[in-house]
Write an enzyme that holds these catalytic residues in place. Sequence first.
Site, PDB file in Angstrom:
ATOM      1  N   ASN A 126       5.455   8.188 -20.601  1.00  0.00           N
ATOM      2  CA  ASN A 126       4.094   9.294 -20.806  1.00  0.00           C
ATOM      3  C   ASN A 126       3.066   8.374 -20.816  1.00  0.00           C
ATOM      4  OD1 ASN A 126       3.737   8.729 -23.738  1.00  0.00           O
ATOM      5  ND2 ASN A 126       5.825   9.080 -23.771  1.00  0.00           N
ATOM      6  N   ARG A 127       1.639   9.220 -21.099  1.00  0.00           N
ATOM      7  CA  ARG A 127       0.362   8.735 -20.841  1.00  0.00           C
ATOM      8  C   ARG A 127      -0.066   8.228 -22.261  1.00  0.00           C
ATOM      9  NH1 ARG A 127      -1.622   9.517 -15.841  1.00  0.00           N
ATOM     10  NH2 ARG A 127      -1.043  11.149 -14.730  1.00  0.00           N
TER      11      ARG A 127
END
Length: 239
Positions: free
Chosen positions: A34-35
């Site tokens: 994920n970011r």
Amino acid sequence: LPPDGPPADLTGRHVLVSAGGTREPLDPVRFLGNRSSGKQGYALAAVAAARGARVTLVSANASLPVPPGVDVVEIETALELQDAVREALPGVDVIVMAAAVADFRPRAYQDNKIKKTHGPGQEDAAPSVELVRNPDILAGLVADRGTGRTPLIVGFAAETGDDSGDVLTHARAKLERKGCDLLVANEVGRDVTFGKDDSLVHLLRPGQDEARTVGPASKTVIAAAVWDEVVQLWTAVPG
Ligand code: CTP
Ligand code: CA
């Protein structure tokens, strides 16, 4: 401390912060991720240490410098994060779950690199990935704590508004569901938050209608506001 330095109001406290984003491996070279950059969690750790706390930082895949005076435990996956948090837990006064924990992981890990083509006639084939749920670490911490308020438990939420409600509506529902003592709700999608230096957050406590909104501000300013709330919670009901 200089008179305008940070307050030493976390002296004698042991704080546990999780930061970054977990990675769930598919094979030796690939993962689902994920970011999350880890910046908010690292800022929380740095500010807590500057305010006198003993700090354990469980860090998931962040490439950031370790703040002075902080003990770091590096992990990759959600299951490793759960183990690291449980191991560090005895004696901890407050847990801040700033990490973005993957909700799902691939059911199977392939020991060898997944190849594009498996053989003749497979030139156009593509595999599907089956996922299984990861444990909800925050919910588990709340359940294990029982009826007391030690450790204090702070959750994070990255929310966008949608057809079923705005950011605050979703955040209040999440606070109820999770049962934590404070929820830091990030507004995402307004060109703020992921990987950026500035955030906009709402700080919500159970049973309190009014959220405290902080930002857009640096993640250091947000971190200071979170610790202010934690100190206030201890002042209201000593723990
Ligand atoms: N969290 C956790 N374990 C998980 C997922 C999330 O401990 N498996 C924690 C996060 O660290 C965060 C909080 O729970 O502090 C909220 O995470 P979030 O992803 O916003 O909530 P979810 O319950 O996973 O809901 P959804 O992703 O569906 O919005
Ligand atoms: Ca989630």
